[in-house]
Design a protein around this motif. Structure first.
Motif, PDB file in Angstrom:
ATOM      1  N   ARG A   1     -38.940  70.435  27.667  1.00 57.17           N
ATOM      2  CA  ARG A   1     -38.877  72.003  27.982  1.00 57.17           C
ATOM      3  C   ARG A   1     -40.308  72.065  28.071  1.00 57.17           C
ATOM      4  N   ILE A   2     -40.560  73.503  28.756  1.00 57.62           N
ATOM      5  CA  ILE A   2     -41.758  74.013  28.849  1.00 57.62           C
ATOM      6  C   ILE A   2     -42.231  74.904  27.919  1.00 57.62           C
ATOM      7  N   PRO A   3     -43.289  74.986  27.302  1.00 60.59           N
ATOM      8  CA  PRO A   3     -43.653  75.724  26.349  1.00 60.59           C
ATOM      9  C   PRO A   3     -44.057  77.201  26.883  1.00 60.59           C
ATOM     10  N   ILE A   4     -43.524  78.337  26.324  1.00 63.25           N
ATOM     11  CA  ILE A   4     -43.648  79.684  26.968  1.00 63.25           C
ATOM     12  C   ILE A   4     -44.325  80.420  25.978  1.00 63.25           C
ATOM     13  N   THR A   5     -45.657  80.736  26.542  1.00 60.63           N
ATOM     14  CA  THR A   5     -46.915  81.311  26.033  1.00 60.63           C
ATOM     15  C   THR A   5     -47.001  82.829  26.326  1.00 60.63           C
TER      16      THR A   5
ATOM     17  N   GLN B   1     -39.048  80.427  31.324  1.00 55.97           N
ATOM     18  CA  GLN B   1     -37.885  80.485  30.478  1.00 55.97           C
ATOM     19  C   GLN B   1     -36.580  80.165  31.291  1.00 55.97           C
ATOM     20  N   THR B   2     -36.468  80.478  32.744  1.00 54.09           N
ATOM     21  CA  THR B   2     -35.366  80.315  33.689  1.00 54.09           C
ATOM     22  C   THR B   2     -35.353  78.899  33.607  1.00 54.09           C
ATOM     23  N   PHE B   3     -36.627  78.047  33.918  1.00 60.96           N
ATOM     24  CA  PHE B   3     -36.377  76.630  33.840  1.00 60.96           C
ATOM     25  C   PHE B   3     -35.983  75.979  32.668  1.00 60.96           C
ATOM     26  N   ASN B   4     -36.229  76.465  31.600  1.00 61.30           N
ATOM     27  CA  ASN B   4     -35.727  75.820  30.441  1.00 61.30           C
ATOM     28  C   ASN B   4     -34.202  76.129  30.298  1.00 61.30           C
ATOM     29  N   GLU B   5     -33.816  77.270  30.878  1.00 62.77           N
ATOM     30  CA  GLU B   5     -32.234  77.373  30.656  1.00 62.77           C
ATOM     31  C   GLU B   5     -31.533  76.453  31.740  1.00 62.77           C
ATOM     32  N   MET B   6     -32.258  76.514  32.791  1.00 61.91           N
ATOM     33  CA  MET B   6     -31.562  75.433  33.567  1.00 61.91           C
ATOM     34  C   MET B   6     -31.522  74.031  33.119  1.00 61.91           C
ATOM     35  N   ALA B   7     -32.749  73.767  32.373  1.00 59.98           N
ATOM     36  CA  ALA B   7     -32.946  72.096  31.995  1.00 59.98           C
ATOM     37  C   ALA B   7     -31.597  72.074  31.116  1.00 59.98           C
ATOM     38  N   SER B   8     -31.292  73.237  30.003  1.00 59.29           N
ATOM     39  CA  SER B   8     -30.200  73.233  28.975  1.00 59.29           C
ATOM     40  C   SER B   8     -29.145  72.705  29.624  1.00 59.29           C
TER      41      SER B   8
END
Length: 616
Positions: free
Chosen positions: A339-343, A353-360
């Motif tokens: 996952r990508i850390p969101i800062t 955030q969208t990429f993390n949702e897609m990864a999930s």
């Protein structure tokens, strides 16, 4: 544009910034050059106007001084007495003594009859001087510009003349004084200031100049460098008006102001014109310094801006995108838990955030797919095991049926009549066909399960195999008018292969050709190409449409011609291709409707991947 597609986003943004700053710099430089040119024109016009005023003032002062000197000399009592006595010796002595302080170029004195009494130049009075003195004897005071032609030299002089009168008013004679307008005269006008050049023009040629060099004397129409005189401006100045050029003249990128000043004359046309040239090199130097300073400042600011923006872009955009790219590659490699850390919560943060949702979502789907894949693989393994087991279990009783039936046909259990024998032969034929199908299913199951094993030998003779296969083909064509031709090199090398599987490959291809060829011929060709054996089976059958050719090599599928002929399971060619590839070779076809078909097989002579099963 193709090159820009392959460079990084940071470089593209900096190139865009550099382009914008470059356009801004170019616009600024153009504006600065335009303003500097306007300023140069304005200052240049002021400078040349100032020089014209100085020249006019100096000429007026010289004319006034000449008039004062003439008045002083003509009013001197001893001089009057000497002229009255017409004593040329005393007159010469007097004007010579006076000229030691006046430093004039010429002083001429005549008596009342116009006879020359004295001439300090020693050249005698010229026609212009004689005419001036004659006019002065009428009682007029005259200042004029004299043009004297002496041999090949033309001299221009500023002269002032006055009558010599007694106390009673009687004209005793006349005196004229003059200064030659030569190089020294012009240098005296400009006080030897640098950057100011003056030339005396007569008959459209420069007679005298402040900057006399060999090159400039050789070019009588050039005052300085490559700046020539303007005939139109000379004509305007000869009419009595002072002419200043509307635009500055450039020579070697240095601007110059130009003016034409007529020498005062009594006639309507000035006999000579002064060309004044003012070098504005300080303005040119200022313009260059301003441009260079502006460009340097812009370059420094551009580099600083690019550096600062690149650092900011790298931290805000490039680094997060690189992180996203790295994690995306890891996910491509199967690490779906990354996952990508969101800062931040800006657009980059929203993208993360969208990429993390897609990864999930991908991880959940991959988990489901993995479970489904494992289930399918287990089902496929069960199917293959089942088919292999059933094929093996069916072969033994089927072989028994074939053998026992053959015993009955041969009369081992008692005599059989002709009808019984014919029926029993049909049973044997059907059983053998069924056995062939079971063998194909067993081979296909082994291939799909990856359990197919080859019995590798190092001395497989292809010539013997090809001869046997050709004979089998002729047997299959006993009831057809089709010839089988064998065109194989007689010296084919021994190859490393599984003999039985090679026979199976070639029999599948040849029997397929025999099945679909009703007339014409079937040609079996074989030759060596480098480290491979190339075998081709060409028939004159109906051919295969391009859209059906892929079906030939798919299990349990047949082309349209196969369906029309009926029979078979569609496993022969898929098995043949798999066996060829297991040997490190290839199997493909070339065909077109109505033009027959050609199946090609390539087999390596000695494949390093094939290890002989029995090593002596």
């Amino acid at each position: 544009m193709g090159l820009l597609k392959n460079i990084s986003l940071g470089v593209k943004l900096n190139l865009l910034l550099l382009l914008v700053l470059g356009v801004l710099l170019g616009a600024t430089v153009l504006l600065l050059v335009s303003n500097t040119r306007s300023l140069t024109e304005e200052i240049g016009n002021e400078r040349i106007a100032e020089e014209v005023n100085i020249m006019q003032s100096r000429l007026a002062e010289m004319e006034k001084e000449l008039s004062v000197d003439v008045d002083f000399l003509s009013s001197s009592v001893p001089f009057l007495q000497a002229v009255g006595r017409r004593d040329a010796e005393d007159v010469n002595t007097f004007i010579t003594t006076a000229n030691s302080s006046l430093e004039l170029d010429d002083i001429d004195v005549v008596d009342g009859d116009g006879k020359l009494l004295a001439d300090i130049s020693g050249e005698g009075s010229s026609t212009a001087e004689t005419a001036l003195l004659t006019q002065t004897l009428t009682g007029q005071r005259i200042s004029d510009v004299l043009v004297e032609d002496r041999e090949d030299i033309t001299e221009i002089s500023i002269a002032s003349a006055a009558p010599i009168a007694s106390v009673r008013g009687n004209i005793l004679g006349a005196v004229q004084m003059s200064l030659k307008v030569d190089d020294d005269f012009l240098r005296g006008l400009i006080f030897e200031r640098e950057g100011v050049y003056v030339g005396l023009i007569h008959n459209d040629q420069i007679l005298a100049r402040t900057n006399r060099t060999t090159q400039e004397v050789a070019a009588p129409n050039i005052l300085h460098r490559d700046i020539t005189v303007s005939i139109a401006d000379i004509r305007a100045a000869q009419s009595g008006q002072t002419v200043m050029a509307d635009e500055l003249i450039s020579s070697n990128n240095v601007p110059y102001g130009v003016a034409y000043l007529p020498l005062n004359a009594k006639s309507t046309t000035a006999p000579a014109v002064m060309m004044i040239l003012v070098e504005l090199d300080e303005i040119y130097a200022f313009q260059n310094r301003t441009l260079m300073n502006t460009i340097t400042l812009f370059v420094v600011l551009t580099l600083l801006a690019i550096g600062m923006i690149y650092i900011a872009l790298n931290r805000i955009v490039i680094a997060p995108i690189n992180t996203l790219k790295t994690i995306a590659r890891k996910m491509t490699g199967g690490q779906y838990g990354q996952r990508i850390p969101i800062t931040v919560q800006d657009e980059v943060g929203q993208l993360a955030q969208t990429f993390n949702e897609m990864a999930s979502a991908i991880q959940q789907r991959e988990t489901s797919l993995q479970a489904a894949r494992e289930q399918a693989e287990r089902a496929d393994q069960v199917k293959s095991a089942f088919l292999a087991s059933m094929s093996h279990e069916l072969r033994t009783p089927l072989n028994a049926v074939i053998n026992f039936t053959q015993f009955v046909i041969d009369g081992d259990t008692g005599p059989v009549n002709e009808d019984q024998s014919e029926l029993l032969n049909e049973v044997v034929s059907s059983a053998r066909h069924l056995l062939s199908l079971i063998n194909d299913v067993l081979d296909m199951s082994k291939i799909e399960a990856g359990s197919l094993k080859l019995f590798i030998e190092d001395n497989v003779n292809l010539n013997t195999i090809l001869t046997s296969v050709a004979a089998t083909g002729r047997g299959l064509l006993a009831d057809k008018s089709v010839r089988v031709q064998l065109e194989a090199d007689s010296n084919l090398p021994l190859i490393r292969a599984d003999r039985q599987r090679i026979v199976q490959i070639l029999l599948n291809i040849v029997s397929n050709a025999c099945k679909f060829t009703d007339d014409g011929e079937i040609t079996i060709m074989a030759f060596q190409a480098k480290d491979e054996i190339h075998i081709a089976v060409r028939d004159t059958g109906p051919g295969i449409a391009p859209e059906d050719q892929a079906l030939v090599f798919e299990a349990f599928k047949q082309a349209q011609a196969g369906l029309q002929r009926g029979g078979g399971t569609g496993l022969g060619m898929p098995i043949a291709r798999s066996l060829a590839e297991a040997h490190g070779g290839q199997l493909w076809l070339e065909s077109a409707p109505g033009q027959g078909s050609t199946f090609h097989v390539t087999l390596p002579v000695k494949s390093e991947k094939l290890i002989p099963t029995l090593v002596s």
